[in-house]
Structure formats: C-alpha cells, structure tokens
Motif scaffolding. Structure first.
Motif, PDB file in Angstrom:
ATOM      1  N   ARG A  12       0.825  -1.211   0.000  1.00 26.80           N
ATOM      2  CA  ARG A  12       0.000   0.000   0.000  1.00 26.80           C
ATOM      3  C   ARG A  12       0.860   1.263   0.000  1.00 26.80           C
ATOM      4  O   ARG A  12       0.552   2.233  -0.716  1.00 26.80           O
ATOM      5  CB  ARG A  12      -0.940  -0.012   1.212  1.00 26.80           C
ATOM      6  N   ILE A  13       1.936   1.269   0.768  1.00 25.46           N
ATOM      7  CA  ILE A  13       2.798   2.452   0.821  1.00 25.46           C
ATOM      8  C   ILE A  13       3.523   2.653  -0.509  1.00 25.46           C
ATOM      9  O   ILE A  13       3.574   3.775  -1.045  1.00 25.46           O
ATOM     10  CB  ILE A  13       3.802   2.333   1.990  1.00 25.46           C
ATOM     11  N   LEU A  14       4.061   1.584  -1.072  1.00 19.87           N
ATOM     12  CA  LEU A  14       4.732   1.704  -2.369  1.00 19.87           C
ATOM     13  C   LEU A  14       3.739   2.055  -3.474  1.00 19.87           C
ATOM     14  O   LEU A  14       4.052   2.818  -4.391  1.00 19.87           O
ATOM     15  CB  LEU A  14       5.456   0.402  -2.709  1.00 19.87           C
ATOM     16  N   GLY A  15       2.524   1.506  -3.381  1.00 17.88           N
ATOM     17  CA  GLY A  15       1.494   1.844  -4.361  1.00 17.88           C
ATOM     18  C   GLY A  15       1.153   3.321  -4.333  1.00 17.88           C
ATOM     19  O   GLY A  15       0.984   3.960  -5.382  1.00 17.88           O
ATOM     20  N   ALA A  16       1.077   3.892  -3.118  1.00 21.71           N
ATOM     21  CA  ALA A  16       0.811   5.331  -2.992  1.00 21.71           C
ATOM     22  C   ALA A  16       1.926   6.146  -3.632  1.00 21.71           C
ATOM     23  O   ALA A  16       1.675   7.144  -4.332  1.00 21.71           O
ATOM     24  CB  ALA A  16       0.661   5.706  -1.520  1.00 21.71           C
ATOM     25  N   ALA A  17       3.178   5.711  -3.421  1.00 21.43           N
ATOM     26  CA  ALA A  17       4.316   6.426  -4.004  1.00 21.43           C
ATOM     27  C   ALA A  17       4.262   6.379  -5.528  1.00 21.43           C
ATOM     28  O   ALA A  17       4.504   7.390  -6.203  1.00 21.43           O
ATOM     29  CB  ALA A  17       5.628   5.819  -3.498  1.00 21.43           C
ATOM     30  N   VAL A  18       3.919   5.219  -6.076  1.00 22.64           N
ATOM     31  CA  VAL A  18       3.857   5.066  -7.539  1.00 22.64           C
ATOM     32  C   VAL A  18       2.724   5.902  -8.134  1.00 22.64           C
ATOM     33  O   VAL A  18       2.933   6.673  -9.079  1.00 22.64           O
ATOM     34  CB  VAL A  18       3.667   3.576  -7.917  1.00 22.64           C
ATOM     35  N   HIS A  39       3.949  15.422  -5.026  1.00 26.39           N
ATOM     36  CA  HIS A  39       2.776  14.553  -5.122  1.00 26.39           C
ATOM     37  C   HIS A  39       3.026  13.202  -4.470  1.00 26.39           C
ATOM     38  O   HIS A  39       2.131  12.634  -3.828  1.00 26.39           O
ATOM     39  CB  HIS A  39       2.390  14.359  -6.597  1.00 26.39           C
ATOM     40  N   MET A  40       4.233  12.681  -4.605  1.00 28.97           N
ATOM     41  CA  MET A  40       4.559  11.412  -3.974  1.00 28.97           C
ATOM     42  C   MET A  40       4.478  11.516  -2.451  1.00 28.97           C
ATOM     43  O   MET A  40       3.935  10.631  -1.776  1.00 28.97           O
ATOM     44  CB  MET A  40       5.955  10.944  -4.399  1.00 28.97           C
ATOM     45  N   LEU A  41       5.006  12.603  -1.905  1.00 32.25           N
ATOM     46  CA  LEU A  41       5.019  12.780  -0.449  1.00 32.25           C
ATOM     47  C   LEU A  41       3.611  12.940   0.110  1.00 32.25           C
ATOM     48  O   LEU A  41       3.281  12.390   1.167  1.00 32.25           O
ATOM     49  CB  LEU A  41       5.878  13.997  -0.071  1.00 32.25           C
ATOM     50  N   VAL A  42       2.780  13.696  -0.594  1.00 32.10           N
ATOM     51  CA  VAL A  42       1.398  13.875  -0.132  1.00 32.10           C
ATOM     52  C   VAL A  42       0.650  12.542  -0.162  1.00 32.10           C
ATOM     53  O   VAL A  42      -0.065  12.197   0.786  1.00 32.10           O
ATOM     54  CB  VAL A  42       0.669  14.935  -0.992  1.00 32.10           C
ATOM     55  N   ALA A  43       0.834  11.776  -1.237  1.00 35.23           N
ATOM     56  CA  ALA A  43       0.187  10.465  -1.325  1.00 35.23           C
ATOM     57  C   ALA A  43       0.685   9.538  -0.223  1.00 35.23           C
ATOM     58  O   ALA A  43      -0.099   8.798   0.396  1.00 35.23           O
ATOM     59  CB  ALA A  43       0.449   9.838  -2.697  1.00 35.23           C
ATOM     60  N   LEU A  44       1.992   9.596   0.051  1.00 36.05           N
ATOM     61  CA  LEU A  44       2.563   8.759   1.105  1.00 36.05           C
ATOM     62  C   LEU A  44       2.000   9.133   2.474  1.00 36.05           C
ATOM     63  O   LEU A  44       1.608   8.264   3.264  1.00 36.05           O
ATOM     64  CB  LEU A  44       4.091   8.910   1.114  1.00 36.05           C
ATOM     65  N   ILE A 130       4.475   0.521  10.230  1.00 37.91           N
ATOM     66  CA  ILE A 130       4.043   1.582   9.316  1.00 37.91           C
ATOM     67  C   ILE A 130       5.034   2.734   9.345  1.00 37.91           C
ATOM     68  O   ILE A 130       5.418   3.273   8.299  1.00 37.91           O
ATOM     69  CB  ILE A 130       2.637   2.072   9.685  1.00 37.91           C
ATOM     70  N   ALA A 131       5.481   3.124  10.560  1.00 34.45           N
ATOM     71  CA  ALA A 131       6.421   4.237  10.697  1.00 34.45           C
ATOM     72  C   ALA A 131       7.744   3.926  10.011  1.00 34.45           C
ATOM     73  O   ALA A 131       8.302   4.776   9.290  1.00 34.45           O
ATOM     74  CB  ALA A 131       6.656   4.540  12.171  1.00 34.45           C
ATOM     75  N   GLY A 132       8.256   2.722  10.189  1.00 32.77           N
ATOM     76  CA  GLY A 132       9.549   2.355   9.601  1.00 32.77           C
ATOM     77  C   GLY A 132       9.510   2.304   8.092  1.00 32.77           C
ATOM     78  O   GLY A 132      10.365   2.892   7.412  1.00 32.77           O
ATOM     79  N   ILE A 133       8.511   1.607   7.548  1.00 30.77           N
ATOM     80  CA  ILE A 133       8.405   1.492   6.089  1.00 30.77           C
ATOM     81  C   ILE A 133       8.128   2.860   5.465  1.00 30.77           C
ATOM     82  O   ILE A 133       8.687   3.219   4.425  1.00 30.77           O
ATOM     83  CB  ILE A 133       7.299   0.494   5.714  1.00 30.77           C
ATOM     84  N   GLY A 134       7.264   3.652   6.109  1.00 29.92           N
ATOM     85  CA  GLY A 134       6.956   4.996   5.609  1.00 29.92           C
ATOM     86  C   GLY A 134       8.179   5.890   5.603  1.00 29.92           C
ATOM     87  O   GLY A 134       8.430   6.619   4.634  1.00 29.92           O
ATOM     88  N   THR A 137      10.618   4.921   2.782  1.00 30.89           N
ATOM     89  CA  THR A 137      10.100   5.323   1.471  1.00 30.89           C
ATOM     90  C   THR A 137      10.204   6.825   1.269  1.00 30.89           C
ATOM     91  O   THR A 137      10.582   7.300   0.187  1.00 30.89           O
ATOM     92  CB  THR A 137       8.634   4.875   1.306  1.00 30.89           C
ATOM     93  N   ILE A 138       9.886   7.600   2.298  1.00 33.30           N
ATOM     94  CA  ILE A 138       9.977   9.061   2.200  1.00 33.30           C
ATOM     95  C   ILE A 138      11.414   9.506   1.965  1.00 33.30           C
ATOM     96  O   ILE A 138      11.692  10.378   1.125  1.00 33.30           O
ATOM     97  CB  ILE A 138       9.396   9.723   3.468  1.00 33.30           C
TER      98      ILE A 138
END
Length: 236
Positions: A12-18, A39-44, A130-134, A137-138
C-alpha cells in the motif's frame, strides 16, 4: 481481529508512491510548481494516516471484543486528536512555501513536513511497522528521485521580438539542443510609433536535466530582433 500484514503495508505504501508519482510526473513536465516528489510525499502521508486509522480501528475492536465493558469508553472518536495534528501541521508546512512573481519554492519541504507528521503519529500510536516502512520510502523519495531519475522539467519561456523570422532560429535552437516544446502561444504584443509590430511567443518547454532555463534565456536573448526573453513558472 485481523491486522494488516507486513507485505500488505509495504504494497500500500509503495502503491501510494507510484500512483502519486504518476500524477506528479505529469504536473512536473508541464511546468507546474507542485511536481514529482511533492505529489509522492502527499500520497505517502495520506496513506500512512489511512493505515494508522485501519490499525487503530482494529485495535479498538480487539479491546472491545475481549472486554465488552470498555465499549462505552471507545464510543468517542478515537482519532479526533490525530485529525487536529494533521490539519495543524498543514499550516506549519505552508510557512515553508515561498511565492514570488515568477516561481514557487518550498512545496517539497512543506509536503515532507506533513508526511513527517504522519510518521510521528504512527510512532506515537505504536505502529512501528508503518512508521519504519513509511520513513524509508519518504527518505528514498527525497534523496534519490531527483539525483537518480532524470526528468525533463517543464519550464515556461516568454520571448518578445520584432521580426517573425526569428521564430525559425528559436526552433532550430530547440532542435539543436534537444529541447522539446510542449505548447506555444503566439500573439501580436503591441505596435511601435513607426508602425513596427512587436510579437511575443510563450513556450512551455521540456528542458533536459543537463540544461538550465537561465542558460536558454541568455542564449535566445542574444538573437537579433529579440527584445525580451524571460522564464516564467506557472504557479497554478
């Protein structure tokens, strides 16, 4: 109660970034100030908050299932304070945005502040996965996107000239330097006292990453009959 798996959180997190990146890429190549990373950061950030919401609901339902007497305690909106944090940090991020007549800067910083608030909420509520993966990715979005991914950035160029023949010179310059213009708008700007017309043309350019708009403006400004050349970012 079924909680989200680690794989589901990552997807879900990677999908938001894409998906956010797809929209941001479209905006960036067309010269908009809010581009790829913003846009990637807002989606993330939005996805991280949504995941926190899901995990929080699951946690509350789990507690109520085990101890029904606590149902009344959790009848209130458990995420009300979180919502206030999200909106409040949005105002803080707005302070990082600098608007001038020709450009906007600080949008990525503002988006990263907002996304960092989402990370803080995740940590505060104990959602460390969630915090670590997020966070990872950020950081990747902020540190690698601009450095590793070469994006032809959209820029606006306005040229005023006295002789329409200079348009051919400008187009030849674009072709020679691998600069593609997405669109152009030609018009008669004014008429001088001796009947001489002043023309203008506004281009939206795809500028290769090895080029700069300031260098293009400087080169075209030296063309014969060109009276004015400037870059203007579209801030809408």
């Amino acid at each position: 109660m079924i909680h989200l798996s680690l794989v589901e959180i990552i997807v879900r997190i990677l999908g938001a970034a894409v998906f956010g990146g797809v929209i941001g890429y479209n905006r960036e190549v067309k010269g908009q100030s809010a581009g790829f990373r913003t846009h990637m950061l807002v989606a993330l950030g939005a996805t991280i908050i949504a995941l926190i919401q899901i995990e929080t609901v699951n946690m509350v339902l789990e507690i109520i299932t085990e101890k029904p007497e606590f149902a009344q305690v959790f009848s209130m909106n458990y995420t009300r304070l979180t919502a206030q944090i999200v909106s409040g940090v949005g105002f803080l991020g707005a302070g990082a945005i600098i608007v001038t007549k020709s450009s906007i800067s600080g949008l990525t910083t503002a988006a990263s502040i907002w996304a960092t608030a989402a990370i803080g909420i995740a940590v505060g509520m104990g959602n460390y996965r969630i915090a670590g993966i997020g966070t990872i990715t950020i950081v990747l979005v902020l540190s690698l996107i601009k450095n590793k991914l070469r994006i032809a950035v959209g820029e606006n160029l306005v040229v005023r000239f006295l002789d329409k023949e200079v348009q051919n010179e400008i187009h030849y310059y674009f072709d020679k330097n691998n600069i593609r213009y997405i669109s152009s708008e030609f018009r008669v700007e004014s008429e001088l006292g001796d009947g001489q017309l002043v023309f203008s043309e506004r281009y939206v350019l795809n500028v290769p990453s090895y080029q700069t708009i300031s260098h293009i403006v400087e080169d075209i400004g030296e063309f014969e009959s060109v009276t004015y050349a400037s870059s203007q970012h579209n801030i809408l």
